[in-house]
Design an enzyme around this catalytic site. Structure first.
Site, PDB file in Angstrom:
ATOM      1  N   GLU A 114       0.854  -1.188   0.000  1.00  0.00           N
ATOM      2  CA  GLU A 114       0.000   0.000   0.000  1.00  0.00           C
ATOM      3  C   GLU A 114       0.883   1.229   0.000  1.00  0.00           C
ATOM      4  OE1 GLU A 114      -0.967  -2.311   2.584  1.00  0.00           O
ATOM      5  OE2 GLU A 114      -2.652  -3.109   1.437  1.00  0.00           O
ATOM      6  N   TYR A 126       8.043   2.140  -7.224  1.00  0.00           N
ATOM      7  CA  TYR A 126       7.295   0.887  -7.373  1.00  0.00           C
ATOM      8  C   TYR A 126       6.895   0.654  -8.836  1.00  0.00           C
ATOM      9  CZ  TYR A 126       6.975   1.291  -2.283  1.00  0.00           C
ATOM     10  OH  TYR A 126       7.287   1.410  -0.955  1.00  0.00           O
TER      11      TYR A 126
HETATM   12  C1  LIG Z   1      10.539   6.046  -1.262  1.00  0.00           C
HETATM   13  C2  LIG Z   1      11.997   5.926  -0.782  1.00  0.00           C
HETATM   14  C3  LIG Z   1      12.123   4.599  -0.014  1.00  0.00           C
HETATM   15  C4  LIG Z   1      12.934   5.901  -1.990  1.00  0.00           C
HETATM   16  O1  LIG Z   1      14.248   5.621  -1.517  1.00  0.00           O
HETATM   17  P1  LIG Z   1      15.550   6.193  -2.263  1.00  0.00           P
HETATM   18  O2  LIG Z   1      16.707   5.442  -1.725  1.00  0.00           O
HETATM   19  O3  LIG Z   1      15.602   7.656  -2.194  1.00  0.00           O
HETATM   20  O4  LIG Z   1      15.232   5.744  -3.762  1.00  0.00           O
HETATM   21  P2  LIG Z   1      16.300   5.443  -4.918  1.00  0.00           P
HETATM   22  O5  LIG Z   1      17.438   6.391  -4.848  1.00  0.00           O
HETATM   23  O6  LIG Z   1      16.607   3.995  -4.901  1.00  0.00           O
HETATM   24  O7  LIG Z   1      15.435   5.795  -6.210  1.00  0.00           O
HETATM   25  C5  LIG Z   1      14.735   4.799  -6.875  1.00  0.00           C
HETATM   26  C6  LIG Z   1      13.636   5.411  -7.725  1.00  0.00           C
HETATM   27  O8  LIG Z   1      12.628   5.981  -6.904  1.00  0.00           O
HETATM   28  C7  LIG Z   1      12.091   7.145  -7.531  1.00  0.00           C
HETATM   29  N1  LIG Z   1      12.363   8.282  -6.657  1.00  0.00           N
HETATM   30  C8  LIG Z   1      13.133   8.289  -5.547  1.00  0.00           C
HETATM   31  N2  LIG Z   1      13.127   9.508  -4.976  1.00  0.00           N
HETATM   32  C9  LIG Z   1      12.340  10.279  -5.751  1.00  0.00           C
HETATM   33  C10 LIG Z   1      11.903  11.623  -5.681  1.00  0.00           C
HETATM   34  N3  LIG Z   1      12.301  12.429  -4.686  1.00  0.00           N
HETATM   35  N4  LIG Z   1      11.069  12.080  -6.626  1.00  0.00           N
HETATM   36  C11 LIG Z   1      10.644  11.288  -7.633  1.00  0.00           C
HETATM   37  N5  LIG Z   1      11.027   9.983  -7.745  1.00  0.00           N
HETATM   38  C12 LIG Z   1      11.854   9.497  -6.825  1.00  0.00           C
HETATM   39  C13 LIG Z   1      12.743   7.241  -8.876  1.00  0.00           C
HETATM   40  O9  LIG Z   1      11.967   6.496  -9.803  1.00  0.00           O
HETATM   41  C14 LIG Z   1      14.061   6.550  -8.619  1.00  0.00           C
HETATM   42  O10 LIG Z   1      14.631   6.021  -9.777  1.00  0.00           O
HETATM   43  P3  LIG Z   1      15.634   6.923 -10.667  1.00  0.00           P
HETATM   44  O11 LIG Z   1      16.705   7.385  -9.738  1.00  0.00           O
HETATM   45  O12 LIG Z   1      16.105   5.953 -11.693  1.00  0.00           O
HETATM   46  O13 LIG Z   1      14.788   8.036 -11.200  1.00  0.00           O
HETATM   47  C15 LIG Z   1      12.402   7.138   0.118  1.00  0.00           C
HETATM   48  O14 LIG Z   1      12.054   8.336  -0.551  1.00  0.00           O
HETATM   49  C16 LIG Z   1      11.767   7.129   1.490  1.00  0.00           C
HETATM   50  O15 LIG Z   1      12.252   6.457   2.384  1.00  0.00           O
HETATM   51  N6  LIG Z   1      10.684   7.901   1.691  1.00  0.00           N
HETATM   52  C17 LIG Z   1      10.058   8.004   2.996  1.00  0.00           C
HETATM   53  C18 LIG Z   1       9.397   6.713   3.418  1.00  0.00           C
HETATM   54  C19 LIG Z   1       8.356   6.262   2.406  1.00  0.00           C
HETATM   55  O16 LIG Z   1       7.525   7.040   1.953  1.00  0.00           O
HETATM   56  N7  LIG Z   1       8.383   4.946   2.098  1.00  0.00           N
HETATM   57  C20 LIG Z   1       7.430   4.327   1.177  1.00  0.00           C
HETATM   58  C21 LIG Z   1       6.200   3.951   1.918  1.00  0.00           C
HETATM   59  S1  LIG Z   1       5.011   3.120   0.846  1.00  0.00           S
END
Ligand SMILES: CC(C)(COP(=O)(O)OP(=O)(O)OC[C@H]1O[C@@H](n2cnc3c(N)ncnc32)[C@H](O)[C@@H]1OP(=O)(O)O)[C@@H](O)C(=O)NCCC(=O)NCCS
Length: 165
Positions: A114, A126
């Protein structure tokens, strides 16, 4: 079952099993990342019941984590989070990939999660992994001043296995 950590980037970076001793650091990231964070007790319960709990560690520091349950052919990704200082460097992608691989290896045929429709970073991550929206749970999440819907995303793991081979 103990598993060897998956090393990446440099030898100092790894995804490994979450330990009880990691929980305070995990909770600190959780509290800084969500308005309605999981409690320490929830993480300890997830470890106790044997959910798949992994941390992305940089040296001794926990930088992110993922929690997943598996059973009855389905994996449920329950939490995926990277500390703000460590975002946008691929850790979320690596944690998600590892969880999906573990689910497929455990014989699960599909994975669900979710996500808040407002969480564009997570949704992009995702969708890029092949998840598709299959439903919406109305008022699923607590939100400031009310409730927020949850988008339900699904990934067929047979397809994921084929893509990674
Ligand atoms: C969602 C989350 C886990 C992503 O982690 P991250 O380590 O920053 O992600 P990555 O560096 O591996 O990026 C992977 C992909 O995510 C997307 N993404 C990550 N950050 C993004 C941003 N700020 N805006 C848009 N897309 C983003 C992109 O598609 C990215 O791929 P790309 O670099 O090829 O464009 C992180 O932002 C987070 O922890 N957020 C807070 C907690 C949360 O909301 N968790 C999900 C609950 S369902």
């Amino acid at each position: 079952m103990a598993t060897a950590p998956e090393l990446f980037g440099s030898a100092a970076e790894a995804i490994r099993a979450m330990r009880d001793a990691d929980v305070p650091e995990v909770v600190a990231i959780e509290r800084a990342s969500y308005q309605f964070p999981w409690s320490e007790g929830i993480f300890r319960d997830c470890l106790r019941v044997g959910y798949t709990c992994r941390v992305a560690a940089i040296g001794r520091q926990v930088a992110g984590y993922g929690v997943m349950s598996v059973g009855a052919g389905e994996a449920h990704i329950l939490n995926l989070c990277v500390g703000a200082a460590f975002r946008c460097r691929g850790l979320g992608k690596r944690l998600l990939t590892l969880l999906i691989e573990r689910a497929a290896a455990a014989g699960m045929s599909e994975a669900f999660l979710e996500v808040r429709p407002s969480n564009t970073a997570a949704i992009r991550l995702y969708l890029a992994h092949g998840f598709e929206q299959v439903g919406m749970r109305r008022g699923y999440y607590q939100a400031v001043g009310g409730r927020e819907d949850a988008a339900v995303l699904r990934l067929g793991l047979r397809a994921a296995r084929l893509r990674s081979s």
